[in-house]
Design a protein around this motif. Structure first.
Motif, PDB file in Angstrom:
ATOM      1  N   PRO A  10       0.847  -1.189   0.000  1.00 28.15           N
ATOM      2  CA  PRO A  10       0.000   0.000   0.000  1.00 28.15           C
ATOM      3  C   PRO A  10       0.885   1.242   0.000  1.00 28.15           C
ATOM      4  CG  PRO A  10      -0.503  -1.424   1.909  1.00 28.15           C
ATOM      5  CD  PRO A  10       0.600  -2.064   1.160  1.00 28.15           C
ATOM      6  N   THR A  32      -8.882  -3.789  -7.333  1.00 31.37           N
ATOM      7  CA  THR A  32      -9.902  -4.405  -6.471  1.00 31.37           C
ATOM      8  C   THR A  32     -10.299  -3.471  -5.315  1.00 31.37           C
ATOM      9  OG1 THR A  32      -8.065  -5.662  -5.528  1.00 31.37           O
ATOM     10  CG2 THR A  32      -9.540  -6.826  -7.021  1.00 31.37           C
ATOM     11  N   GLY A  33      -9.335  -2.734  -4.746  1.00 29.16           N
ATOM     12  CA  GLY A  33      -9.661  -1.808  -3.655  1.00 29.16           C
ATOM     13  C   GLY A  33     -10.644  -0.743  -4.130  1.00 29.16           C
ATOM     14  N   ARG A  37     -14.492   0.062  -2.874  1.00 30.89           N
ATOM     15  CA  ARG A  37     -14.929   1.392  -2.402  1.00 30.89           C
ATOM     16  C   ARG A  37     -16.113   1.897  -3.227  1.00 30.89           C
ATOM     17  NH1 ARG A  37      -9.500   1.561  -1.155  1.00 30.89           N
ATOM     18  NH2 ARG A  37      -8.925   2.121  -3.276  1.00 30.89           N
ATOM     19  N   MET A  54     -12.107  -4.135   5.537  1.00 30.25           N
ATOM     20  CA  MET A  54     -11.361  -3.055   4.886  1.00 30.25           C
ATOM     21  C   MET A  54     -10.969  -1.979   5.886  1.00 30.25           C
ATOM     22  SD  MET A  54     -13.397  -2.672   1.296  1.00 30.25           S
ATOM     23  CE  MET A  54     -12.391  -1.340   0.669  1.00 30.25           C
ATOM     24  N   ARG A  58      -7.615  -5.468   6.913  1.00 35.10           N
ATOM     25  CA  ARG A  58      -7.474  -6.910   6.633  1.00 35.10           C
ATOM     26  C   ARG A  58      -7.949  -7.233   5.226  1.00 35.10           C
ATOM     27  NH1 ARG A  58      -8.124  -8.978  11.979  1.00 35.10           N
ATOM     28  NH2 ARG A  58      -6.594  -7.764  13.130  1.00 35.10           N
ATOM     29  N   VAL A  60     -10.206  -9.020   2.386  1.00 35.83           N
ATOM     30  CA  VAL A  60     -11.567  -9.480   2.162  1.00 35.83           C
ATOM     31  C   VAL A  60     -11.474 -10.950   1.720  1.00 35.83           C
ATOM     32  CG1 VAL A  60     -13.502  -9.100   0.570  1.00 35.83           C
ATOM     33  CG2 VAL A  60     -12.272  -7.137   1.533  1.00 35.83           C
ATOM     34  N   GLY A  89      -3.674  -4.549  -7.042  1.00 37.89           N
ATOM     35  CA  GLY A  89      -4.248  -5.016  -5.774  1.00 37.89           C
ATOM     36  C   GLY A  89      -4.749  -6.451  -5.842  1.00 37.89           C
ATOM     37  N   ARG A  92      -3.536 -10.890  -4.098  1.00 36.72           N
ATOM     38  CA  ARG A  92      -3.025 -10.317  -2.874  1.00 36.72           C
ATOM     39  C   ARG A  92      -2.615 -11.377  -1.855  1.00 36.72           C
ATOM     40  NH1 ARG A  92      -4.962  -4.936  -2.559  1.00 36.72           N
ATOM     41  NH2 ARG A  92      -4.561  -3.891  -0.594  1.00 36.72           N
ATOM     42  N   GLN A  96      -4.931 -16.460  -4.120  1.00 40.08           N
ATOM     43  CA  GLN A  96      -5.488 -15.640  -5.215  1.00 40.08           C
ATOM     44  C   GLN A  96      -4.681 -15.779  -6.509  1.00 40.08           C
ATOM     45  OE1 GLN A  96      -6.266 -11.558  -4.021  1.00 40.08           O
ATOM     46  NE2 GLN A  96      -7.554 -12.178  -2.292  1.00 40.08           N
ATOM     47  N   ARG A 164      -9.081   8.565   2.824  1.00 42.43           N
ATOM     48  CA  ARG A 164      -9.642   7.221   2.927  1.00 42.43           C
ATOM     49  C   ARG A 164      -9.707   6.808   4.392  1.00 42.43           C
ATOM     50  NH1 ARG A 164      -6.603   3.342  -1.297  1.00 42.43           N
ATOM     51  NH2 ARG A 164      -6.697   1.965   0.512  1.00 42.43           N
ATOM     52  N   ARG A 175      -2.165  -2.714   7.557  1.00 42.73           N
ATOM     53  CA  ARG A 175      -2.115  -3.045   6.125  1.00 42.73           C
ATOM     54  C   ARG A 175      -0.704  -3.474   5.735  1.00 42.73           C
ATOM     55  NH1 ARG A 175      -4.369   2.465   4.364  1.00 42.73           N
ATOM     56  NH2 ARG A 175      -3.887   1.940   2.192  1.00 42.73           N
TER      57      ARG A 175
END
Ligand code: ADP
Length: 225
Positions: A10, A32-33, A37, A54, A58, A60, A89, A92, A96, A164, A175
């Protein structure tokens, strides 16, 4: 159809660089973030489920992310935006990576490569904790490096700048911990496959972009600049 994975902790500048790469190659951007949002701002049940995770910094659940990615790819295909795509993103964690492998095969997408941006932790904290943006025009600022002319106001349209929810120091540390423990191992998977390039990301957007395009241009078959 080709894909590029833009990887990094991040605050490493993935969003900034993705926007520039999108402009250069005309590819789609799948962050994805951002998708979570946006979904949250629409009160989409998917994002409501993800909201607390979020906020805590952590991850998702993988299954939820996979569903969102598949839906976005379907949408891009329907819109005929099928030249190339930049993943930001995602993936992660190592699980994945397996999900993305399956998705790419299903959709007939070739992975051009993975670029990992490297930035030291203290700079990441400074970048994230100082970041805010304009809800009207999207322009981003950083109170340390690139402050607005009037505190808390957008230079362009005077809107009140927003931060944010997860850009507070405690969540930022979490994060970064999640990144180290769950996300960074992804690098080794792609390194093992010979698909990884590492790019220093601590200086300004332009030098980082030049390093990136020197690597990505040949992957995309583009040698003209
Ligand atoms: P960051 O600035 O921390 O890289 P992002 O904007 O990419 O943040 O994502 C914000 C949050 O959305 C993450 O902290 C996480 O909760 C969730 N998220 C985004 N992408 C994923 C993913 N691929 N898997 C799990 N959770 C994700």
């Amino acid at each position: 159809m080709q894909a590029l994975i833009l990887f990094g902790p991040p605050g490493s500048g993935k969003g900034t660089q993705a926007a520039r790469l999108v402009e250069r190659y005309g590819w789609a951007h799948l962050a994805t973030g951002d998708m979570f949002r946006e979904a949250l701002s629409r009160n989409d049940p998917v994002a409501v489920e993800a909201q607390d995770l979020m906020k805590a910094g952590r991850l998702v659940p993988d299954e939820l992310v996979g569903r969102m990615v598949r839906a976005k790819l379907q949408q891009l295909k329907n819109e005929g935006r099928w030249d190339g795509i930049i993943f930001d993103g995602y993936p992660r964690n190592v699980a994945q990576v397996g999900h993305l492998d399956a998705i790419l095969t299903e959709c007939g997408i070739a992975l051009a490569g993975v670029v990992a941006l490297e930035v030291e932790d203290e700079l990441l904290v400074k970048r994230l904790a100082g970041r805010c943006s304009c809800p009207t025009c999207g322009k981003t600022y950083n109170i340390h490096f690139d402050p607005p002319r009037t505190a808390g106001r957008c230079d362009t349209d005077g809107s009140t700048l927003v931060c944010r929810l997860d850009d507070n120091e405690q969540t930022i540390r979490e994060r970064l911990r999640v990144y180290r423990e769950q996300t960074r191992p992804v690098i080794e998977v792609y390194r093992g496959r010979g698909q990884l390039a590492v790019v220093p990301g601590s200086d300004g957007p332009q030098p980082v972009f030049e390093r990136l395009t020197a690597i990505v241009d040949p992957w995309t078959g583009r040698h003209d600049r």
